[in-house]
Design a protein around this motif. Structure first.
Motif: not given
Length: 289
Positions: A110, A112, A211-213, A226-228
């Motif tokens: 999760r 990354g 790189d994701r969260a 998270p990034e989104t």
């Protein structure tokens, strides 16, 4: 029980129903002991641990590993031997509920690719053996090790390729740094940034960014950012045993099963060498290759 103070050794032995030993060599006798826990001042760690390893006994080694680089290399020589007894480094934070939950989140993917970590810890400044250069790398180095070693184990990292550190001695009784700010740069682009000092809050969390969260780690929970999407707080189930007890149990199980413990000597050596570079008296600030 073996202690530099015989009265303390007798008191501890009386409280726990144990026998006393007058020397490390006597303590490390396989006829008297099945395994050895080394919880001495830093300068005594390597001699005691090496005596136990030479006798074929598993060792639980409290951090930091030692006070001098030559002792680090003596321990490294043992780590390289095939069939060496199990050595667990006492990075107890690694088995706290929050850190175990963090390991699950990282393994799930999760976050990354984790590329950056940040942590801060309070160092206990003042007098005593930890303030003397002959006995210890110093209070800040101990706090650095306590932060770095679990992160290396969590992320599967070895020694850093470069260490950039600035520090100082703020307490007049200290000969060793009691404040350090350090950036550890690892192969593959991972960075770990640590701060240790007397004025640091005792309740700082650990932050990891992928790189994701990003993930904020507390002793009993984690916060996923998270990034989104919305952030999420995950609570860890309560543990029946303390992190220290779990790490001791893992060490004894590893020794019997012939497997590597959760925080092996190789991870401790990577952390030790990194912290030695950060606290090097010849280079109190700047970059150390």
């Amino acid at each position: 029980v073996c202690d530099a103070d015989p009265a303390r050794a007798r008191d501890a032995a009386r409280r726990h129903g144990a026998r006393t030993a007058s020397s490390w060599g006597e303590m490390a006798d396989p006829a008297r002991a099945d395994a050895v826990v080394v919880a001495l001042p830093d300068a005594a760690h390597a001699p005691a641990a090496l005596a136990a390893l030479a006798a074929g006994l598993p060792v639980y080694l409290e951090p930091p590993l030692c006070a001098a680089p030559e002792d680090t290399e003596r321990l490294a020589a043992w780590a390289a031997r095939p069939g060496a007894p199990a050595v667990q480094v006492g990075a107890a934070a690694l088995l706290s509920p929050g850190w175990r939950l963090a390991a699950e989140v990282i393994a799930s993917g999760r976050l990354g690719r984790v590329a950056w970590c940040q942590s801060a810890a309070r160092s206990v400044s003042g007098g005593g053996w930890r303030a003397r250069r002959a006995g210890s790398l110093g209070p800040a180095a101990q706090a650095h090790f306590g932060q770095l070693c679990p992160l290396l184990a969590l992320l599967g990292l070895g020694a850093p390729a470069r260490v950039c550190s600035a520090g100082g001695v703020w307490h007049p009784a200290c000969e060793t740094p009691d404040a350090l700010m350090t950036a550890f740069h690892f192969p593959g682009g991972v960075e770990i940034h640590l701060a240790s000092g007397p004025s640091v809050s005792q309740n700082r969390s650990v932050m990891l960014r992928g790189d994701r969260a990003a993930l904020e780690v507390f002793p009993d929970r984690v916060r996923l950012l998270p990034e989104t999407g919305a952030e999420e707080t995950l609570s860890a189930p309560p543990a029946a045993l303390s992190p220290e007890a779990l790490l001791l149990a893992d060490w004894l199980t590893a020794a019997v099963a012939g497997r590597a413990p959760r925080c092996p000597l190789s991870t401790g050596l990577a952390a030790q060498r990194a912290v030695e570079a950060a606290a090097a008296p010849a280079a109190p600030s700047g970059c150390v290759a």
